[in-house]
Design a protein around this motif. Structure first.
Motif, PDB file in Angstrom:
ATOM      1  N   ARG A 158      -9.785   4.994  -1.516  1.00  0.00           N
ATOM      2  CA  ARG A 158      -9.298   4.624  -2.842  1.00  0.00           C
ATOM      3  C   ARG A 158      -8.713   5.825  -3.575  1.00  0.00           C
ATOM      4  O   ARG A 158      -7.863   5.660  -4.454  1.00  0.00           O
ATOM      5  N   TRP A 182      -8.844  -4.548  -2.876  1.00  0.00           N
ATOM      6  CA  TRP A 182      -9.638  -3.332  -2.712  1.00  0.00           C
ATOM      7  C   TRP A 182     -10.957  -3.628  -2.001  1.00  0.00           C
ATOM      8  O   TRP A 182     -11.460  -2.816  -1.231  1.00  0.00           O
ATOM      9  N   VAL A 237     -10.062  -3.703   1.610  1.00  0.00           N
ATOM     10  CA  VAL A 237      -9.832  -2.359   2.146  1.00  0.00           C
ATOM     11  C   VAL A 237     -11.151  -1.607   2.289  1.00  0.00           C
ATOM     12  O   VAL A 237     -11.406  -0.930   3.301  1.00  0.00           O
ATOM     13  N   VAL A 243      -3.380   0.938   5.934  1.00  0.00           N
ATOM     14  CA  VAL A 243      -3.919   0.073   4.877  1.00  0.00           C
ATOM     15  C   VAL A 243      -3.067  -1.183   4.748  1.00  0.00           C
ATOM     16  O   VAL A 243      -3.586  -2.291   4.547  1.00  0.00           O
ATOM     17  N   VAL A 293      -4.063  -3.709   7.272  1.00  0.00           N
ATOM     18  CA  VAL A 293      -5.300  -4.407   6.887  1.00  0.00           C
ATOM     19  C   VAL A 293      -4.999  -5.492   5.860  1.00  0.00           C
ATOM     20  O   VAL A 293      -5.503  -6.630   5.965  1.00  0.00           O
ATOM     21  N   LEU A 294      -4.182  -5.158   4.875  1.00  0.00           N
ATOM     22  CA  LEU A 294      -3.823  -6.143   3.845  1.00  0.00           C
ATOM     23  C   LEU A 294      -3.043  -7.300   4.443  1.00  0.00           C
ATOM     24  O   LEU A 294      -3.300  -8.473   4.130  1.00  0.00           O
ATOM     25  N   ALA A 330       0.853  -1.191   0.000  1.00  0.00           N
ATOM     26  CA  ALA A 330       0.000   0.000   0.000  1.00  0.00           C
ATOM     27  C   ALA A 330       0.884   1.235   0.000  1.00  0.00           C
ATOM     28  O   ALA A 330       1.770   1.378   0.861  1.00  0.00           O
ATOM     29  N   LEU A 352     -10.980   2.889   8.204  1.00  0.00           N
ATOM     30  CA  LEU A 352     -10.241   3.692   7.236  1.00  0.00           C
ATOM     31  C   LEU A 352     -11.183   4.756   6.678  1.00  0.00           C
ATOM     32  O   LEU A 352     -12.418   4.604   6.757  1.00  0.00           O
TER      33      LEU A 352
END
Length: 444
Positions: free
Chosen positions: A385, A368, A371, A104, A107-108, A88, A380
């Motif tokens: 995006r 995505w 996210v 981010v 989270v990934l 990210a 978030l």
């Protein structure tokens, strides 16, 4: 009697002139071709029943055919390899702070870890090659965390009540005016919204609702190759099992039996009651045969080279379908080597790059969704995006000189062309983790 014979002759003449119209639809492997106008739809040239038969056939090959298994496993090794890297980063011209990209990334990383994504990537390739498609269903809890599971293709089917509705064909509900706009998927009779399912399909046009298995056009080649190898092995086994054959010229059966009994070293009684005479020949044994006895050694006549050439021709045809060098498909490196095949302009590299790019595009869509699910739960910003980008780096395919690559990257870094983060990703490492490791060991 003459009238009956004439009647038989008339029927034979009639049958010899009769042409079965189905013969025109019969392939060279004895199977009937599929009439694309029968049972098909505008969204796919094959009927659902025919697709199910092809999937079943290819699944059997991926279980029992060693060549089919090797081809798919090699594709997994080159497409997925050690795994893709997901990073990210702050989007260009975005006012977002670096800390947002780090959030981010967390989270990934959580999703990649809990979903065992590297293993799942391998299964995605295997399923797509085997079934022609892969369905992934996404589940989201109240905390915004996403989980992913597979849906078997046979569970995606049209309910009986909608069988005559073209927008619901093949178990996929699409827009009436645009087959590429998917509204939902019928899974065991339940309509799931499109945002809950990702459908990866292969070997078909974009307006086809379902994919085709990788080995669809070469199934007969795989079966022939397997049968040919089996028959070669069986014949060679039988021939090599017979040490020699004694030929008795002008001898009666009784005389042959007496000769065998007199020259036997041991006698063994079989459970069937048959008596077997055994003769042992040591290394370098010289046989002195009577004038009426000849010795023939059938193992010297075993010549498998002609059959091997035919087998290689079949395997080349299958490898051509995969756009892979023969040695990658057969594991026989005698005809090629990696350095001469995996070059930047080689067809195999080009094909694997295409497949990696396709996988990266589909993976980015999944990331995505992960996210955005976290953003919907308040973890978030809702406009995440527009602030953050997700970069995906697949493993390198081309054999390179590591020292030359390091020099190029060092020069690009000194000229301000690449960042340390990009350089670290090229090495297959995590930048933040490496910086922590350096700090732990007193690095600058």
């Amino acid at each position: 009697m003459n009238q009956l014979q004439q009647l038989h002759e008339a029927f034979e003449l009639l049958l010899s002139d009769f042409i079965d119209p189905r013969e025109a639809l019969e392939g060279d492997d004895g199977q009937l071709w599929q009439d694309i106008a029968a049972g098909g739809s505008a969204a796919h040239p094959l009927a659902a029943e025919r697709l199910a038969d092809i999937r079943s056939d290819c699944r059997r090959l991926l279980v029992a055919n060693e060549y089919a298994i090797n081809g798919v496993e090699n594709r997994i090794s080159y497409i997925v390899g050690s795994g893709h890297a997901y990073q990210a980063v702050v989007r260009k011209h975005s006012p977002a702070p670096d800390s947002l990209a780090a959030e981010v990334q967390r989270v990934l990383d959580d999703f990649l870890d809990t979903s065992e994504w590297h293993s799942r990537q391998q299964e995605i390739v295997r399923r797509t090659d085997r079934d022609g498609e892969a369905f992934l269903r996404l589940f989201t809890d109240n905390a915004g965390e996403t989980r992913v599971r597979f849906i078997d293709p046979e569970h995606v089917r049209t309910p009986d009540r909608l069988r005559d509705d073209p927008t619901a064909s093949h178990g996929i509900l699409t827009d009436a005016a645009d087959v590429e706009t998917v509204r939902g998927y019928f899974v065991d009779g339940e309509l799931l919204p499109a945002e809950m399912v990702q459908h990866r399909r292969a070997n078909v046009d974009r307006n086809a609702k379902r994919g085709l298995p990788l080995y669809t056009p070469v199934r007969k080649n795989l079966r022939r190759a397997e049968k040919l190898l089996r028959n070669m092995s069986v014949v060679a086994e039988i021939q090599s099992a017979i040490a020699l054959i004694r030929k008795h010229r002008a001898a009666t059966r009784t005389g042959v039996e007496q000769f065998v009994a007199s020259s036997a070293d041991a006698t063994v009684a079989k459970p069937t009651g048959r008596i077997e005479q055994l003769t042992q020949y040591g290394a370098g044994t010289i046989l002195d045969a009577p004038a009426h006895v000849e010795y023939d050694f059938p193992a010297t006549g075993v010549d498998a080279s002609a059959f091997v050439a035919i087998l290689q021709a079949e395997l080349r045809a299958i490898a051509a379908r995969l756009v892979m060098p023969e040695f990658m498909f057969t594991s026989d490196a005698s005809n090629a080597n990696y350095s001469s095949t995996m070059v930047a302009e080689g067809p195999a590299v080009r094909m694997f790059e295409r497949l990696q790019a396709t996988m990266a595009r589909d993976d980015r869509d999944i990331m995505w969704r992960v996210v955005q699910n976290a953003a919907a739960a308040g973890k978030l910003p809702t406009n995440i995006r527009a602030l953050i980008d997700i970069q995906i780096t697949p493993p390198a395919l081309v054999s390179r000189d590591a020292l030359d690559d390091a020099r190029v990257m060092d020069l690009a870094y000194r000229r301000g062309i690449v960042s340390p983060q990009t350089w670290t990703r090229q090495l297959g490492l995590d930048y933040e983790q490496e910086q922590k490791n350096r700090a732990m060991h007193g690095g600058e």
